[in-house]
Structures are given as C-alpha cells and as structure tokens.
Design an enzyme around this catalytic site. Structure first.
Site, PDB file in Angstrom:
ATOM      1  N   LYS A  59       5.452 -27.957  30.904  1.00 30.61           N
ATOM      2  CA  LYS A  59       6.516 -27.875  29.887  1.00 30.61           C
ATOM      3  C   LYS A  59       6.592 -29.170  29.089  1.00 30.61           C
ATOM      4  O   LYS A  59       6.738 -29.148  27.861  1.00 30.61           O
ATOM      5  CB  LYS A  59       7.867 -27.602  30.567  1.00 30.61           C
ATOM      6  CG  LYS A  59       7.979 -26.232  31.198  1.00 30.61           C
ATOM      7  CD  LYS A  59       9.272 -26.111  32.001  1.00 30.61           C
ATOM      8  CE  LYS A  59       9.349 -24.801  32.752  1.00 30.61           C
ATOM      9  NZ  LYS A  59      10.572 -24.694  33.577  1.00 30.61           N
ATOM     10  N   GLY A  74      12.186 -29.466  33.827  1.00 27.96           N
ATOM     11  CA  GLY A  74      12.346 -29.157  35.242  1.00 27.96           C
ATOM     12  C   GLY A  74      11.924 -27.744  35.562  1.00 27.96           C
ATOM     13  O   GLY A  74      11.809 -26.895  34.670  1.00 27.96           O
ATOM     14  N   ASP A  75      11.699 -27.492  36.835  1.00 30.92           N
ATOM     15  CA  ASP A  75      11.380 -26.153  37.293  1.00 30.92           C
ATOM     16  C   ASP A  75      11.800 -26.030  38.758  1.00 30.92           C
ATOM     17  O   ASP A  75      11.748 -27.007  39.503  1.00 30.92           O
ATOM     18  CB  ASP A  75       9.879 -25.856  37.155  1.00 30.92           C
ATOM     19  CG  ASP A  75       9.602 -24.369  37.264  1.00 30.92           C
ATOM     20  OD1 ASP A  75       9.818 -23.660  36.266  1.00 30.92           O
ATOM     21  OD2 ASP A  75       9.209 -23.909  38.356  1.00 30.92           O
ATOM     22  N   THR A  76      12.219 -24.828  39.123  1.00 32.59           N
ATOM     23  CA  THR A  76      12.683 -24.571  40.489  1.00 32.59           C
ATOM     24  C   THR A  76      12.057 -23.284  41.004  1.00 32.59           C
ATOM     25  O   THR A  76      11.970 -22.298  40.264  1.00 32.59           O
ATOM     26  CB  THR A  76      14.216 -24.437  40.529  1.00 32.59           C
ATOM     27  OG1 THR A  76      14.794 -25.671  40.098  1.00 32.59           O
ATOM     28  CG2 THR A  76      14.724 -24.114  41.927  1.00 32.59           C
ATOM     29  N   SER A 111      11.536 -29.447  40.870  1.00 33.86           N
ATOM     30  CA  SER A 111      10.748 -30.563  40.348  1.00 33.86           C
ATOM     31  C   SER A 111      11.295 -30.955  38.994  1.00 33.86           C
ATOM     32  O   SER A 111      11.902 -30.141  38.294  1.00 33.86           O
ATOM     33  CB  SER A 111       9.284 -30.156  40.181  1.00 33.86           C
ATOM     34  OG  SER A 111       8.720 -29.800  41.409  1.00 33.86           O
TER      35      SER A 111
END
Length: 193
Positions: A59, A74-76, A111
């Site tokens: 991203k 961010g990513d989850t 993250s």
C-alpha cells in the site's frame, strides 16, 4: 515529545478506517487522509505476520511522497488454524468465520508501514483473542446489524459481538482493533531521527 518532532512534517494516513483515524486524533497527531485503490493480492506462500507486513508495504509503495511527508499504511489479519481470515465477501462467509472462532482462541496480527522518501519502517504486533461459545442467533444478529464485511475475521472487538463474546485478550487491544498504537508512536519517532 513526538509532536515537536513532527511539526515540520505532513502526516498522511492511507486508510479510510474510522478507527485508525480516531487513534491518530487520540495521539494528538495532525494528519490528512489520502486513499488509493490497491489490489491487495499477496503471494500464496506468505503466512502469519508476513501477510500484513507485505500488504502494508505494498500500500505504501503506491504513493509518491514529498520531502516533508510521512505516510502511514496498515493491514490486519486474523490468523486462525493455520490460515488467514480476511474480510468476508458475503454474509454467509461472515457467519462461517465467526462460527469458526467461537469457543477458540485466534491470533490477530496488525502491521503498519511508516514511510518517507528516504526511509521505510515496517513493524507488526499480534494479540490473542478468545471467544466464548456463540449461538447461531447471536452470530446472525451481529452479521445482520453490524458491518462485518469491512473487518478482518468478520468482527470488530469494540462492537456488540466483542462486548458479549470475547472472554480474554492477550496483547494490545489496539492491535486487535487494527493499529498497534505503541508501535506507531515509536516508528514515527524513529523515522524523524
């Protein structure tokens, strides 16, 4: 203080998540939101924390930054029984995901990538969440009346299902909500050194 270090920088949050936006406000960080459509595919051999790490950096790489800008992405994911539970694509899939989490403990991995034109920092944190047994009626009620489609694992811990179903958390509540704020604070500090 962090605010002093950030005063000559423009903070860009690449997330439409109201939760992530509120966390930055709570940290007293001035920011603007910039969104881009990104194909969130990742190599099939990635597992665990490698998935949100990869997606956070993917991203961030979609943005061109100015000298004074700091980008946050961010990513989850929910990691459960050896596989990722991402955002569901249907109500049935949301129901199935939540049903699979009932009476078990799963891992939530969040993250984030903090990036300038000179430096990139990618960090992650994980927490473990335990659900009690959930009835079909409870799961259906949640799926019908809340927004499971935009959440990894089909649930938001801060919503009704979390209030009535979560019996324990090991790790940061904020990581479960999608942004490890303690790591963000440190990463912003480090990237301005």
């Amino acid at each position: 203080m962090l605010q002093e270090r950030l005063k000559n920088h423009k903070i860009i949050l690449a997330s439409g998540s109201p939760r992530r936006q509120q966390f930055l406000k709570d940290l007293k960080i001035d920011f603007e939101v910039r969104l881009k459509e990104i194909d969130e595919s990742y190599p099939p051999d990635l597992t665990g924390s490698h998935i949100p790490d990869y997606l956070s950096e993917l991203k961030a790489d979609a943005y061109e930054l100015e000298d004074d800008e700091i980008l946050i992405t961010g990513d989850t994911i929910v990691w459960h029984e050896g596989k990722p539970l991402e955002k569901p694509e249907s109500e049935l899939q949301a129901y199935t995901m939540i049903k699979s989490l009932a009476e078990k403990t799963h891992q939530v991995i969040s993250s984030l990538c903090v990036k300038t034109i000179k430096k990139t920092i990618v960090v992650n944190d994980s927490a473990f969440v335990k659900f009690r047994a959930l009835t079909d009626d409870e799961i259906i009620h949640y799926v019908k009346h809340y927004q499971p489609m935009d959440k990894a694992g089909a649930y938001g811990i801060q919503e009704w299902i979390g209030l009535i179903g979560v019996t324990g958390i090991e790790g940061s509540f904020f990581t479960v909500m999608g942004l490890p704020t303690h790591l963000l604070y440190k990463a912003l500090y480090d990237i301005t050194e």
